[in-house]
Design an enzyme around this catalytic site. Structure first.
Site, PDB file in Angstrom:
ATOM      1  N   ASP A   1      49.705  51.816  36.359  1.00 25.69           N
ATOM      2  CA  ASP A   1      49.281  50.619  36.799  1.00 25.69           C
ATOM      3  C   ASP A   1      50.488  49.628  36.713  1.00 25.69           C
ATOM      4  O   ASP A   1      51.386  49.931  35.851  1.00 25.69           O
ATOM      5  CB  ASP A   1      48.113  50.068  36.000  1.00 25.69           C
ATOM      6  CG  ASP A   1      47.648  48.745  36.926  1.00 25.69           C
ATOM      7  OD1 ASP A   1      47.662  48.461  38.055  1.00 25.69           O
ATOM      8  OD2 ASP A   1      47.323  47.832  35.893  1.00 25.69           O
TER       9      ASP A   1
ATOM     10  N   ASP B   1      50.683  45.629  36.940  1.00 29.86           N
ATOM     11  CA  ASP B   1      50.253  44.245  36.284  1.00 29.86           C
ATOM     12  C   ASP B   1      49.317  44.543  35.161  1.00 29.86           C
ATOM     13  O   ASP B   1      48.245  44.953  35.133  1.00 29.86           O
ATOM     14  CB  ASP B   1      49.528  43.340  37.063  1.00 29.86           C
ATOM     15  CG  ASP B   1      50.485  42.969  38.383  1.00 29.86           C
ATOM     16  OD1 ASP B   1      51.684  42.882  38.206  1.00 29.86           O
ATOM     17  OD2 ASP B   1      50.039  42.841  39.610  1.00 29.86           O
TER      18      ASP B   1
ATOM     19  N   ARG C   1      42.130  51.337  47.258  1.00 29.35           N
ATOM     20  CA  ARG C   1      42.056  50.386  46.459  1.00 29.35           C
ATOM     21  C   ARG C   1      41.198  50.833  45.246  1.00 29.35           C
ATOM     22  O   ARG C   1      40.073  51.150  45.259  1.00 29.35           O
ATOM     23  CB  ARG C   1      41.305  49.060  46.921  1.00 29.35           C
ATOM     24  CG  ARG C   1      41.142  47.945  46.072  1.00 29.35           C
ATOM     25  CD  ARG C   1      40.400  46.670  46.629  1.00 29.35           C
ATOM     26  NE  ARG C   1      39.956  45.839  45.814  1.00 29.35           N
ATOM     27  CZ  ARG C   1      40.870  44.866  44.981  1.00 29.35           C
ATOM     28  NH1 ARG C   1      42.140  45.000  45.381  1.00 29.35           N
ATOM     29  NH2 ARG C   1      40.593  44.032  44.014  1.00 29.35           N
TER      30      ARG C   1
END
Length: 167
Positions: A9, A11, A108
């Site tokens: 990932d 952030d 998403r």
């Protein structure tokens, strides 16, 4: 010949999650993040970034800004001999302000679409691949894609990564 991958990932894992980071001057690397990427490279794994970027859907910035930031990150990693094999991002959000991004995307997270797409494009050995994320949605995406997920809650990413890959 297939090889394993580490899906990261962005952030909260590679950089501090200060909220909708899209400019290089606002990015603060997590301790050991660049070194972790180099370690993964040297261990013979693909390194992929999979990141939801709903700031695009919310109208805070545009896709070109995400791409420019990823290019800058790649340049910064290259300075220490590290690289990301592919950056993937999902700009979509079901409550988007920008209509073209308003959808329930299978890319998403917690959906596994970004991971599945990368596995289809690269010769990835999913049985030896992992994802490192900072949210349960990251772990859910990993499990849905058939790979192990590890929750990173801060600290030195390189030490965390080494503890997983050298088991």
């Amino acid at each position: 010949m297939k090889k394993p991958a580490v899906f990261l990932d962005r952030d909260g894992v590679l950089n501090e999650d200060t909220g909708y980071v899209f400019r290089p001057q606002d990015l603060r690397w997590i301790e050991g993040a660049r070194e972790a990427v180099k370690f993964i490279n040297e261990a013979g794994y693909f390194v992929f970034v999979v990141t939801n970027q709903s700031g695009v859907a919310r109208g805070f910035y545009e896709e070109c800004h995400v791409q420019e930031l990823h290019s800058w990150m790649a340049d910064e990693l290259a300075k220490i001999g590290a690289h990301i094999d592919q950056f993937e991002y999902c700009p979509d959000h079901p409550e988007a302000v920008v209509e073209r991004y308003r959808c329930n995307s299978t890319r998403r997270k917690p959906e596994p679409g970004m991971i599945v797409d990368l596995v289809a494009r690269y010769a990835v050995d999913t049985s030896r691949s992992i994802l490192i994320g900072d949210k349960q949605t990251d772990i859910q995406a990993a499990l849905a894609a058939g790979i192990k997920g590890y929750l990173f809650s801060g600290g030195d990413l390189c030490a965390f990564t080494k503890s997983i890959l050298t088991k």
